[in-house]
Design a protein around this motif. Structure first.
Motif, PDB file in Angstrom:
ATOM      1  N   GLY A 149    -130.456   3.814 130.376  1.00  0.00           N
ATOM      2  CA  GLY A 149    -129.104   4.066 130.869  1.00  0.00           C
ATOM      3  C   GLY A 149    -128.537   2.884 131.640  1.00  0.00           C
ATOM      4  N   PHE A 150    -129.380   1.871 131.900  1.00  0.00           N
ATOM      5  CA  PHE A 150    -128.914   0.706 132.646  1.00  0.00           C
ATOM      6  C   PHE A 150    -128.426  -0.392 131.705  1.00  0.00           C
ATOM      7  CE2 PHE A 150    -131.337   2.776 135.917  1.00  0.00           C
ATOM      8  CZ  PHE A 150    -130.724   2.396 137.109  1.00  0.00           C
ATOM      9  N   SER A 151    -127.296  -0.993 132.054  1.00  0.00           N
ATOM     10  CA  SER A 151    -126.867  -2.147 131.265  1.00  0.00           C
ATOM     11  C   SER A 151    -127.325  -3.422 131.967  1.00  0.00           C
ATOM     12  CB  SER A 151    -125.359  -2.150 131.059  1.00  0.00           C
ATOM     13  OG  SER A 151    -124.719  -2.042 132.290  1.00  0.00           O
ATOM     14  N   VAL A 152    -127.499  -4.457 131.162  1.00  0.00           N
ATOM     15  CA  VAL A 152    -128.059  -5.715 131.639  1.00  0.00           C
ATOM     16  C   VAL A 152    -126.949  -6.710 131.917  1.00  0.00           C
ATOM     17  CG1 VAL A 152    -129.342  -7.756 130.895  1.00  0.00           C
ATOM     18  CG2 VAL A 152    -130.296  -5.469 130.491  1.00  0.00           C
ATOM     19  N   LYS A 153    -127.037  -7.323 133.097  1.00  0.00           N
ATOM     20  CA  LYS A 153    -126.107  -8.411 133.414  1.00  0.00           C
ATOM     21  C   LYS A 153    -126.962  -9.615 133.779  1.00  0.00           C
ATOM     22  CE  LYS A 153    -121.979  -9.159 136.103  1.00  0.00           C
ATOM     23  NZ  LYS A 153    -121.032  -9.106 135.018  1.00  0.00           N
ATOM     24  N   TYR A 154    -126.631 -10.774 133.206  1.00  0.00           N
ATOM     25  CA  TYR A 154    -127.438 -11.956 133.521  1.00  0.00           C
ATOM     26  C   TYR A 154    -126.869 -12.703 134.719  1.00  0.00           C
ATOM     27  CZ  TYR A 154    -130.004 -11.191 129.229  1.00  0.00           C
ATOM     28  OH  TYR A 154    -130.794 -10.637 128.253  1.00  0.00           O
ATOM     29  N   GLY A 155    -127.763 -13.025 135.631  1.00  0.00           N
ATOM     30  CA  GLY A 155    -127.391 -13.814 136.797  1.00  0.00           C
ATOM     31  C   GLY A 155    -127.510 -15.289 136.476  1.00  0.00           C
ATOM     32  N   PRO A 156    -127.522 -16.133 137.517  1.00  0.00           N
ATOM     33  CA  PRO A 156    -127.623 -17.577 137.283  1.00  0.00           C
ATOM     34  C   PRO A 156    -129.043 -17.993 136.902  1.00  0.00           C
ATOM     35  CG  PRO A 156    -127.549 -17.106 139.622  1.00  0.00           C
ATOM     36  CD  PRO A 156    -127.365 -15.804 138.929  1.00  0.00           C
ATOM     37  N   VAL A 157    -129.179 -19.241 136.414  1.00  0.00           N
ATOM     38  CA  VAL A 157    -130.487 -19.803 136.080  1.00  0.00           C
ATOM     39  C   VAL A 157    -131.343 -19.923 137.334  1.00  0.00           C
ATOM     40  CG1 VAL A 157    -131.604 -21.970 135.420  1.00  0.00           C
ATOM     41  CG2 VAL A 157    -129.812 -21.013 133.966  1.00  0.00           C
ATOM     42  N   GLU A 158    -130.770 -20.489 138.381  1.00  0.00           N
ATOM     43  CA  GLU A 158    -131.506 -20.701 139.623  1.00  0.00           C
ATOM     44  C   GLU A 158    -131.187 -19.584 140.617  1.00  0.00           C
ATOM     45  OE1 GLU A 158    -133.658 -23.099 139.826  1.00  0.00           O
ATOM     46  OE2 GLU A 158    -133.038 -24.344 138.137  1.00  0.00           O
ATOM     47  N   ALA A 159    -132.245 -19.008 141.193  1.00  0.00           N
ATOM     48  CA  ALA A 159    -132.041 -17.932 142.165  1.00  0.00           C
ATOM     49  C   ALA A 159    -131.189 -18.403 143.338  1.00  0.00           C
ATOM     50  CB  ALA A 159    -133.394 -17.418 142.666  1.00  0.00           C
ATOM     51  N   ASP A 160    -131.318 -19.688 143.690  1.00  0.00           N
ATOM     52  CA  ASP A 160    -130.563 -20.202 144.838  1.00  0.00           C
ATOM     53  C   ASP A 160    -129.049 -20.087 144.656  1.00  0.00           C
ATOM     54  OD1 ASP A 160    -132.901 -20.766 146.119  1.00  0.00           O
ATOM     55  OD2 ASP A 160    -132.969 -22.873 145.507  1.00  0.00           O
ATOM     56  N   ASP A 161    -128.600 -19.931 143.413  1.00  0.00           N
ATOM     57  CA  ASP A 161    -127.160 -19.790 143.157  1.00  0.00           C
ATOM     58  C   ASP A 161    -126.673 -18.349 143.302  1.00  0.00           C
ATOM     59  OD1 ASP A 161    -126.561 -22.449 142.691  1.00  0.00           O
ATOM     60  OD2 ASP A 161    -127.017 -22.340 140.547  1.00  0.00           O
ATOM     61  N   ILE A 162    -127.582 -17.424 143.600  1.00  0.00           N
ATOM     62  CA  ILE A 162    -127.194 -16.008 143.624  1.00  0.00           C
ATOM     63  C   ILE A 162    -126.109 -15.697 144.672  1.00  0.00           C
ATOM     64  CG2 ILE A 162    -128.021 -13.660 144.133  1.00  0.00           C
ATOM     65  CD1 ILE A 162    -130.529 -14.332 142.543  1.00  0.00           C
ATOM     66  N   PRO A 163    -126.198 -16.250 145.903  1.00  0.00           N
ATOM     67  CA  PRO A 163    -125.107 -15.956 146.848  1.00  0.00           C
ATOM     68  C   PRO A 163    -123.731 -16.335 146.285  1.00  0.00           C
ATOM     69  CG  PRO A 163    -126.958 -16.964 147.996  1.00  0.00           C
ATOM     70  CD  PRO A 163    -127.286 -17.013 146.535  1.00  0.00           C
ATOM     71  N   GLN A 164    -123.647 -17.479 145.620  1.00  0.00           N
ATOM     72  CA  GLN A 164    -122.384 -17.905 145.025  1.00  0.00           C
ATOM     73  C   GLN A 164    -121.995 -16.980 143.860  1.00  0.00           C
ATOM     74  OE1 GLN A 164    -120.521 -20.351 146.398  1.00  0.00           O
ATOM     75  NE2 GLN A 164    -118.940 -19.694 144.949  1.00  0.00           N
ATOM     76  N   PHE A 165    -123.004 -16.584 143.090  1.00  0.00           N
ATOM     77  CA  PHE A 165    -122.813 -15.651 141.972  1.00  0.00           C
ATOM     78  C   PHE A 165    -122.198 -14.339 142.479  1.00  0.00           C
ATOM     79  CE2 PHE A 165    -124.996 -12.001 139.875  1.00  0.00           C
ATOM     80  CZ  PHE A 165    -124.534 -12.123 138.574  1.00  0.00           C
ATOM     81  N   ILE A 166    -122.702 -13.860 143.620  1.00  0.00           N
ATOM     82  CA  ILE A 166    -122.170 -12.624 144.196  1.00  0.00           C
ATOM     83  C   ILE A 166    -120.726 -12.828 144.673  1.00  0.00           C
ATOM     84  CG2 ILE A 166    -122.429 -10.953 146.099  1.00  0.00           C
ATOM     85  CD1 ILE A 166    -125.468 -11.387 145.908  1.00  0.00           C
ATOM     86  N   LYS A 167    -120.501 -13.977 145.332  1.00  0.00           N
ATOM     87  CA  LYS A 167    -119.146 -14.312 145.807  1.00  0.00           C
ATOM     88  C   LYS A 167    -118.150 -14.367 144.654  1.00  0.00           C
ATOM     89  CE  LYS A 167    -119.772 -17.065 149.908  1.00  0.00           C
ATOM     90  NZ  LYS A 167    -120.073 -18.467 150.244  1.00  0.00           N
ATOM     91  N   ASN A 168    -118.630 -14.869 143.495  1.00  0.00           N
ATOM     92  CA  ASN A 168    -117.761 -14.972 142.317  1.00  0.00           C
ATOM     93  C   ASN A 168    -117.554 -13.626 141.627  1.00  0.00           C
ATOM     94  OD1 ASN A 168    -117.921 -17.672 142.834  1.00  0.00           O
ATOM     95  ND2 ASN A 168    -118.929 -18.253 140.919  1.00  0.00           N
ATOM     96  N   GLY A 169    -117.928 -12.551 142.294  1.00  0.00           N
ATOM     97  CA  GLY A 169    -117.787 -11.232 141.673  1.00  0.00           C
ATOM     98  C   GLY A 169    -118.819 -11.002 140.595  1.00  0.00           C
ATOM     99  N   PHE A 170    -120.060 -11.409 140.866  1.00  0.00           N
ATOM    100  CA  PHE A 170    -121.171 -11.245 139.932  1.00  0.00           C
ATOM    101  C   PHE A 170    -120.919 -11.903 138.579  1.00  0.00           C
ATOM    102  CE2 PHE A 170    -121.843  -8.147 143.211  1.00  0.00           C
ATOM    103  CZ  PHE A 170    -123.212  -8.149 143.386  1.00  0.00           C
TER     104      PHE A 170
END
Lengths: 111, 334
Positions: B136-157
């Motif tokens: 029931g879960f859909s997959v969303k891909y995050g960034p290559v580097e985990a360190d970019d995750i805060p920016q990824f979240i700021k960009n609206g995932f």
């Protein structure tokens, strides 16, 4: 940095493409661009044959002989007479090779 | 059903740093694992995002470090202690394990949304449609580097193009070539020992021409190891050629020139033959070492590696045999 030219086995069937953009989302080398509802291969020589686009494309529009770009895996598979090329890392009982331990980013290989 | 197992802290302790360095050096890496399961970081609630990672402890460590100011869930899946990208290539970071781990941990009851955020480098092992069908879960891909995750979240995932592209910058190149250097120590020591032994054997003939080079034998062997790993890794983009074996070939030429110049003052034709044999063997070793860096690089394809291995490996072997023949001939005639 770019690797050897004209060797990548990436094949794309444009008719099947619905322009969903999944290939562009998963490709680690920015090989795809989606414009006008269709994906385009911008630079095939950048393809490292990881297979992410192939497995993630819901339409089956992409095909690639996916594998590890690792000379050690190529050599060891040849010595052991394996048909498919794989490294020895990834099992509980095998010695993890350098690549699979990961370096700076913990993900520095494709095996 | 596993309960929520543990709270993770975004900060790294001294143990995490030591563990990371030991992994780079190839010590106890097989045992560097995080228990699979569902973890929390910060104070997540049912609406907080779920990040998925591998159970190589370093993979989980960089994720929790990136999430240190975030309230989130972390789902660690069992990849046999292998990092995300490598495991995805093998399929152990993959559809089946994600489905079973989501169901085992009761994630459906923990969160109200139905989205899993996966590291982009996990993509080669994952079929999002199957994950959704079975969990029931859909997959969303995050960034290559985990360190970019805060920016990824700021960009609206959303991961932008830069976040989606895997680089191979100098810190990472040095880190992986350090690992290769450690792994190359033993065979390099064997080569040096062989040189010392032949020197000793031929000196038994009463010819002192080949003795007294113990330190050169050792420094040349170590130099080759350094050239084929750390130096090659540092200079990778600057070295000519696309194929790693060609890059290695250039290093081996520089290496040979350097050591030839070092011994030229002792020169006699037979001595040059004898020492040239050693240098040829070490030059081949350099090419082999650099060729092997393909496995730790982030952009080489299997087709390319097959092609360059098929061409360069026979040449390396031929060079080494020629080197051996030169040592024997030179040593006997000296």
């Amino acid at each position: 940095m770019s690797y050897i030219k004209n060797v990548a086995t990436l094949e794309y069937t444009e008719e099947k493409c619905t322009g969903c953009g999944m290939c562009a989302a998963v490709c680690p080398h920015d090989v795809f661009q989606v414009t006008g509802g269709k994906a385009k291969i911008t630079d095939k020589d950048k393809c490292m044959e990881c297979g992410a686009c192939m497995i993630n494309c819901p339409e089956g529009a992409l095909r690639v002989n996916k594998g590890v770009g690792c000379a050690y895996a190529v050599i060891i598979s040849k010595i052991k007479g394996r048909d498919t090329i794989s490294c020895d890392c990834g099992g509980d009982d095998t010695q993890a090779q350098s690549c699979c331990g990961g370096g700076g980013s913990g993900s520095s290989c494709c095996c | 059903m596993d309960a929520v197992t543990d709270k993770l802290d975004g900060r790294w302790g001294i143990k995490d740093y030591i563990g990371t360095v030991m992994c780079l050096l190839g010590i106890r890496r097989k045992f560097y694992k995080q228990n699979p399961g569902l973890y929390s970081i910060g104070n997540p609630d049912s609406k907080s995002p779920v990040f998925v990672t591998a159970n190589y402890k370093y993979s989980a460590d960089v994720l929790r470090r990136a999430l240190k100011n975030t309230d989130a869930w972390i789902l660690v899946i069992d990849t046999k202690g292998i990092n995300v990208w490598c495991a995805a290539g093998k399929g152990t970071f993959g559809t089946a394990e994600i489905i079973s781990r989501v169901n085992k941990t009761g994630l459906k009851d923990t969160v109200s949304h139905r989205t899993l955020i996966l590291p982009q480098l996990g993509a080669p092992g994952v079929k999002p449609a199957e994950v959704r069908k079975n969990t029931g879960f859909s997959v969303k891909y995050g960034p290559v580097e985990a360190d970019d995750i805060p920016q990824f979240i700021k960009n609206g995932f959303t991961a932008d193009r830069k976040m989606r592209t895997k680089q191979f910058r100098i810190p990472e190149r040095l880190a992986v070539s350090l690992t290769h250097m450690v792994q190359g120590l033993l065979p390099t020591a064997a080569i040096a020992l062989f040189f010392v032994l032949v020197d000793f054997l031929f000196s038994l003939k009463g010819n002192s021409g080949v003795t007294g080079f113990l330190s050169i034998n050792i420094s040349a062997s170590l130099g080759a190891l350094l050239g084929g790993t750390l130096i090659a890794g540092a200079l990778l983009p600057l070295l000519p050629g696309r194929a790693f074996s060609i890059k290695g070939f250039f290093i081996s030429i520089l290496f040979a020139l350097f050591f030839f110049q070092k011994i030229s003052s002792y020169s006699s034709p037979l001595f040059t033959l004898y020492t040239g044999g050693k240098i040829l063997i070490l030059a081949g070793w350099i090419v082999y070492l650099v060729l092997n860096l393909t496995g730790s690089s982030t952009y080489t394809s299997l087709s390319g590696v097959k092609k360059e291995t098929a061409i360069s490996l026979p040449l390396v072997a031929a060079g080494s045999f020629a080197g051996l023949a030169m040592i024997i001939t030179g040593g006997i005639l000296l």
